[in-house]
Write an enzyme that holds these catalytic residues in place. Sequence first.
Site, mmCIF file in Angstrom:
data_model
loop_
_atom_site.group_PDB
_atom_site.id
_atom_site.type_symbol
_atom_site.label_atom_id
_atom_site.label_comp_id
_atom_site.label_asym_id
_atom_site.label_seq_id
_atom_site.Cartn_x
_atom_site.Cartn_y
_atom_site.Cartn_z
ATOM 1 N N CYS A 33 0.832 -1.217 0.000
ATOM 2 C CA CYS A 33 0.000 0.000 0.000
ATOM 3 C C CYS A 33 0.858 1.256 0.000
ATOM 4 O O CYS A 33 0.350 2.340 -0.255
ATOM 5 C CB CYS A 33 -0.959 0.005 1.186
ATOM 6 S SG CYS A 33 -0.140 0.031 2.788
ATOM 7 N N ASP A 35 2.203 2.648 2.556
ATOM 8 C CA ASP A 35 2.090 3.414 3.793
ATOM 9 C C ASP A 35 3.369 3.302 4.618
ATOM 10 O O ASP A 35 3.987 2.236 4.671
ATOM 11 C CB ASP A 35 0.901 2.923 4.621
ATOM 12 C CG ASP A 35 -0.430 3.290 3.969
ATOM 13 O OD1 ASP A 35 -0.399 3.952 2.918
ATOM 14 O OD2 ASP A 35 -1.469 2.922 4.521
ATOM 15 N N CYS A 58 -3.064 5.470 5.439
ATOM 16 C CA CYS A 58 -4.525 5.479 5.458
ATOM 17 C C CYS A 58 -5.054 5.898 6.826
ATOM 18 O O CYS A 58 -4.300 6.009 7.797
ATOM 19 C CB CYS A 58 -5.044 4.090 5.108
ATOM 20 S SG CYS A 58 -4.774 2.908 6.436
ATOM 21 N N CYS A 102 -2.920 -2.656 8.997
ATOM 22 C CA CYS A 102 -2.485 -1.316 9.392
ATOM 23 C C CYS A 102 -2.052 -1.334 10.858
ATOM 24 O O CYS A 102 -1.084 -0.664 11.236
ATOM 25 C CB CYS A 102 -3.602 -0.298 9.190
ATOM 26 S SG CYS A 102 -4.466 -0.464 7.608
HETATM 27 FE FE1 FES Z 1 -1.815 0.022 4.282
HETATM 28 FE FE2 FES Z 1 -3.484 1.029 5.994
HETATM 29 S S1 FES Z 1 -3.870 0.617 3.905
HETATM 30 S S2 FES Z 1 -1.403 0.608 6.295
#
Ligand code: FES
Length: 146
Positions: A33, A35, A58, A102
């Site tokens: 993702c 992140d 996110c 997450c």
């Molecule tokens: Fe990847 Fe939340 S969508 S950490």
Amino acid sequence: MYSQKVMECFMNPKNVGEIENADGVGTVGNAKCGDIMKIYLQIEDNIIRDAKFKTFGCGAAIATSAMLTEMVKGKTIDEAMKITNKAVAEALDGLPPVKMHCSCLAEEALRAALWDYAQKNGLTIDGLTPPDNIHEEEHTADSGEN
Ligand code: FES
């Protein structure tokens, strides 16, 4: 989809920022993702006196960072080591299954910061292993379940 607590932590997150001259800093990311989460710890006499975070990610990643940094303040290192991603998710009244990964990022960032602290001070922390800074896990319903 999100609990009220997740929304509160996302809309008004506590502990955003960095600690200058932090005793431990941990950065982890999820390759899928993109992140990235960075946790800063101030540790004195084996107790986490302060914790802050910077998260590029996110809403659930921001909410779990905020909750985790609240949870670790005032805890000993051993107590902090017992905080799991599930405990963070529970403190937020749950996360949707696809967002459990997450919370894993939060647990890993905390451990990476503790690892950094241990390295800087020549310490060994029971149960702590070198951080795996980049996660390859998929965004699937069962990620974060183990
Ligand atoms: Fe990847 Fe939340 S969508 S950490």
